[in-house]
Design a protein around this motif. Structure first.
Motif, mmCIF file in Angstrom:
data_model
loop_
_atom_site.group_PDB
_atom_site.id
_atom_site.type_symbol
_atom_site.label_atom_id
_atom_site.label_comp_id
_atom_site.label_asym_id
_atom_site.label_seq_id
_atom_site.Cartn_x
_atom_site.Cartn_y
_atom_site.Cartn_z
ATOM 1 N N GLY A 31 64.131 17.454 37.288
ATOM 2 C CA GLY A 31 65.561 17.223 37.432
ATOM 3 C C GLY A 31 65.822 16.907 38.588
ATOM 4 O O GLY A 31 64.838 16.783 40.283
ATOM 5 N N ALA A 32 66.687 16.972 39.765
ATOM 6 C CA ALA A 32 67.323 16.548 40.859
ATOM 7 C C ALA A 32 67.200 17.152 41.521
ATOM 8 O O ALA A 32 66.413 16.883 42.872
ATOM 9 N N THR A 33 66.420 18.231 41.766
ATOM 10 C CA THR A 33 65.711 20.383 42.243
ATOM 11 C C THR A 33 64.136 20.225 42.412
ATOM 12 O O THR A 33 63.868 20.570 43.197
ATOM 13 N N ASP A 34 63.637 19.782 41.422
ATOM 14 C CA ASP A 34 62.302 19.132 41.039
ATOM 15 C C ASP A 34 61.454 19.393 41.782
ATOM 16 O O ASP A 34 61.599 18.367 42.254
ATOM 17 N N LEU A 35 60.475 20.337 42.100
ATOM 18 C CA LEU A 35 59.585 19.652 43.225
ATOM 19 C C LEU A 35 58.660 19.402 42.839
ATOM 20 O O LEU A 35 58.707 19.342 40.991
ATOM 21 N N LEU A 36 57.558 18.747 43.223
ATOM 22 C CA LEU A 36 56.333 18.142 42.232
ATOM 23 C C LEU A 36 55.432 19.419 41.268
ATOM 24 O O LEU A 36 55.400 19.560 40.375
ATOM 25 N N VAL A 37 56.085 21.035 42.124
ATOM 26 C CA VAL A 37 55.208 21.527 41.385
ATOM 27 C C VAL A 37 55.966 22.420 40.338
ATOM 28 O O VAL A 37 55.208 22.360 39.272
ATOM 29 N N THR A 38 57.576 22.139 39.958
ATOM 30 C CA THR A 38 57.804 22.715 39.508
ATOM 31 C C THR A 38 57.699 21.130 37.726
ATOM 32 O O THR A 38 58.080 21.658 36.575
ATOM 33 N N TRP A 39 57.816 19.799 38.868
ATOM 34 C CA TRP A 39 57.318 19.063 37.549
ATOM 35 C C TRP A 39 56.363 19.272 36.250
ATOM 36 O O TRP A 39 56.471 19.213 35.643
ATOM 37 N N LEU A 40 55.243 19.479 37.448
ATOM 38 C CA LEU A 40 53.564 19.979 37.030
ATOM 39 C C LEU A 40 53.949 20.572 35.999
ATOM 40 O O LEU A 40 53.586 20.850 34.357
ATOM 41 N N TYR A 41 54.825 21.639 36.047
ATOM 42 C CA TYR A 41 54.886 22.894 35.027
ATOM 43 C C TYR A 41 55.817 22.473 34.203
ATOM 44 O O TYR A 41 55.317 22.883 32.860
ATOM 45 N N LEU B 109 55.768 19.160 33.195
ATOM 46 C CA LEU B 109 54.758 18.366 32.691
ATOM 47 C C LEU B 109 53.919 19.334 31.332
ATOM 48 O O LEU B 109 53.501 18.936 30.010
ATOM 49 N N THR B 110 53.539 20.552 31.594
ATOM 50 C CA THR B 110 52.550 21.077 31.285
ATOM 51 C C THR B 110 52.946 22.499 30.106
ATOM 52 O O THR B 110 51.930 22.069 28.449
ATOM 53 N N LEU B 111 53.363 22.777 30.709
ATOM 54 C CA LEU B 111 54.128 23.981 29.628
ATOM 55 C C LEU B 111 55.025 22.705 28.366
ATOM 56 O O LEU B 111 55.347 23.700 27.051
ATOM 57 N N THR B 112 56.293 22.505 28.950
ATOM 58 C CA THR B 112 57.247 21.992 28.240
ATOM 59 C C THR B 112 56.768 20.599 27.048
ATOM 60 O O THR B 112 57.184 20.715 25.729
ATOM 61 N N GLN B 113 55.496 19.659 28.112
ATOM 62 C CA GLN B 113 56.296 18.593 27.358
ATOM 63 C C GLN B 113 54.356 17.662 27.154
ATOM 64 O O GLN B 113 54.255 16.932 26.631
ATOM 65 N N SER B 114 53.120 19.275 27.460
ATOM 66 C CA SER B 114 52.290 18.496 27.028
ATOM 67 C C SER B 114 51.496 17.235 27.708
ATOM 68 O O SER B 114 50.719 17.009 27.146
ATOM 69 N N LYS B 115 51.543 17.050 28.748
ATOM 70 C CA LYS B 115 50.830 15.894 29.087
ATOM 71 C C LYS B 115 50.111 16.735 30.223
ATOM 72 O O LYS B 115 50.393 16.318 31.917
ATOM 73 N N PHE B 116 49.126 16.587 29.840
ATOM 74 C CA PHE B 116 48.342 17.737 31.367
ATOM 75 C C PHE B 116 48.005 16.857 32.053
ATOM 76 O O PHE B 116 47.525 16.984 32.517
ATOM 77 N N ASN B 117 47.117 15.174 31.314
ATOM 78 C CA ASN B 117 46.771 14.276 32.384
ATOM 79 C C ASN B 117 47.510 14.623 33.634
ATOM 80 O O ASN B 117 46.944 13.923 34.842
ATOM 81 N N MET B 118 48.659 13.756 33.367
ATOM 82 C CA MET B 118 49.126 13.486 34.452
ATOM 83 C C MET B 118 49.949 14.426 35.120
ATOM 84 O O MET B 118 49.395 14.898 35.919
ATOM 85 N N ALA B 119 50.208 16.088 34.528
ATOM 86 C CA ALA B 119 50.217 17.184 35.532
ATOM 87 C C ALA B 119 48.954 17.429 36.305
ATOM 88 O O ALA B 119 49.343 17.971 38.060
ATOM 89 N N SER B 120 47.746 17.740 35.898
ATOM 90 C CA SER B 120 46.802 17.278 36.485
ATOM 91 C C SER B 120 46.158 16.307 38.127
ATOM 92 O O SER B 120 45.935 16.963 39.023
ATOM 93 N N ALA B 121 46.495 15.189 37.505
ATOM 94 C CA ALA B 121 46.676 14.560 38.564
ATOM 95 C C ALA B 121 48.067 14.725 39.445
ATOM 96 O O ALA B 121 47.510 14.388 40.470
#
Length: 436
Positions: free
Chosen positions: A382-392, A394-406
């Motif tokens: 979203g518009a106010t997402d930081l990298l850390v909330t975007w990572l969250y 990707l991990t918890l809701t989208q299961s994009k674990f490799n992208m979140a790790s990067a």
């Protein structure tokens, strides 16, 4: 001349404890032989499989096999293989460290014998360990805990960035995970669907960190200077009032703020309506949502800086201000020449820490806006997402674990680089005099 040290070293290389036995340290040698025997019993059936699991991540996707007359699903679970392999390899690293220590101990004892000394008895060794090496002995258990509970998850997260572990095509046990090298980083930084989101979120993260740090620090400095004035009465009351926002748990205060800034039912827009000003889309418009999180972060963060700076102000020698008064200095000159150098010198490390913390300020963003409002051209952000909330997300809701790790690796590199660079340039690090 070097007969004992050479013989003891060679024997200890051949097997743990042999060098100690040669040096007539029989109990220590027997204990080390038992350690090696236990290590061999543990590693012989596991080490090869652990290396195979880490290297291949499995080679059997989910399929049906006939076992005991029944068809059962069978598959290699890539992530379990990676985790188990890391555990075995870390234990093996500890075993190798003990083995090297065994060789060094045998060499030192043999050298001591070559110089005419007698080998230390087991009682002497225990006394030396409990006396001279007691801090290291006491730190052994916490060190092992850190190795497996902190360092291993970090290694695991780094390794996942070099795999294709993500939904929907590479989630075990249904699908295998493969090593893909730097492909994840390449997609994140160059593939348009991901790079547009990454650069947008990264830019806002940097802007947010700078604004959030500057506003809370200098806001706390301003409040501290006002409270510290001689003419201000009830200083204890003012300190208490300003510290209340920090004393309240952020979970409570931020959720309350979320309701206060609600565009339809929030009291703030209702009060504005009473004065004919109309309401503002505090949490639904991208610009105003960013303004809102900055304002709320000031409410939460200024008390911390205020308390810190008040403590520094009380430590500044009063005779400096008296000398400045004699010289006819104005209040602004005293602030610029005396107060600010002292405050910045004492708080520079904390200021750097606050900047790093704001880059990863998960609570304010997640609890206040959840990263929203949604941006249609962003990938799961979203518009106010930081990298850390975007990572969250990707991990918890989208299961994009490799992208979140990067993304996690990039966050670490950015925070570590900026923190080390800025801290090494600060006077606190150089230990220079505060008054030039």
């Amino acid at each position: 001349m070097h007969r004992h040290r050479n013989t003891a070293t060679v024997l200890s290389v051949l097997s743990m404890g042999l060098g100690q036995l040669y040096n007539r340290q029989f109990l220590k040698g027997i204990l080390l032989l038992l350690v090696e025997a236990a290590g061999l019993l543990y590693f012989l059936p596991r080490l090869g499989e652990a290396i195979w699991g880490v290297v291949t991540l499995g080679d059997k996707p989910l399929h049906m096999e006939k076992i005991g007359g029944k068809m059962v699903p069978v598959a290699d679970h890539s992530i379990q293989l990676l985790i188990n392999g890391l555990i075995v390899l870390l234990i093996f690293a500890i075993f190798i460290w003990i083995y090297i220590s065994n060789v060094r101990d045998a060499y030192r004892t043999g050298k001591h014998r070559d110089e005419g000394g007698a080998p230390a008895s087991f009682k002497d060794t225990m006394h030396f360990t409990l006396d001279k090496r007691f801090p290291q002995l006491l730190l052994t258990l916490p060190g092992i805990s850190i190795l497996f509970l902190t360092i291993m998850p970090i290694i695991m997260a780094i390794l996942l960035a070099f795999t294709n572990y993500s939904a929907p095509n590479h989630i075990p046990p249904a699908k295998l995970v493969d090593w893909v090298g730097f492909q994840t980083f390449n997609d994140l930084l160059s593939l348009k669907t991901w790079s547009h989101t990454f650069y947008g979120v990264f830019t806002w993260t940097v802007i947010w960190a700078i604004i959030a740090t500057v506003t809370t620090y200098f806001g706390g400095l301003l409040v501290a200077l006002l409270i510290d004035q001689k003419d201000i009465k009830f200083k204890g009351l003012w300190r208490t009032l300003f510290i209340v926002p920090y004393a309240i748990p952020q979970l409570i205060s931020l959720l309350i703020m979320r309701n206060l800034f609600n565009g339809q039912f929030g009291p703030i827009n209702q009060y504005l309506g009473y004065f004919g000003l109309g309401g503002l889309p505090w949490l639904t418009d991208p610009f105003w949502a960013k303004v809102t999180v900055i304002l709320v972060n000031m409410w939460v963060g200024i008390p911390v800086s205020m308390v810190l700076i008040l403590g520094v102000l009380t430590a500044i020698p009063k005779d400096l201000y008296e000398a400045a008064d004699v010289d006819g200095a104005t209040p602004f000159q005293k602030l610029r020449i005396i107060t600010l150098p002292f405050v910045l010198f004492a708080t520079a490390p904390v200021l750097i820490m606050q900047f790093a913390g704001n880059i990863n300020n998960f609570n304010v963003i997640f609890l206040l806006t959840n990263g929203d409002p949604v941006k249609g051209d962003y990938q799961y952000a979203g518009a106010t997402d930081l990298l850390v909330t975007w990572l969250y997300k990707l991990t918890l809701t989208q299961s994009k674990f490799n992208m979140a790790s990067a993304i996690g690796i990039i966050i670490f590199l950015v925070v570590a680089s900026l923190s080390i660079w800025s801290y090494r340039r600060s006077k606190s690090y150089k230990e220079e005099d505060m008054i030039q």
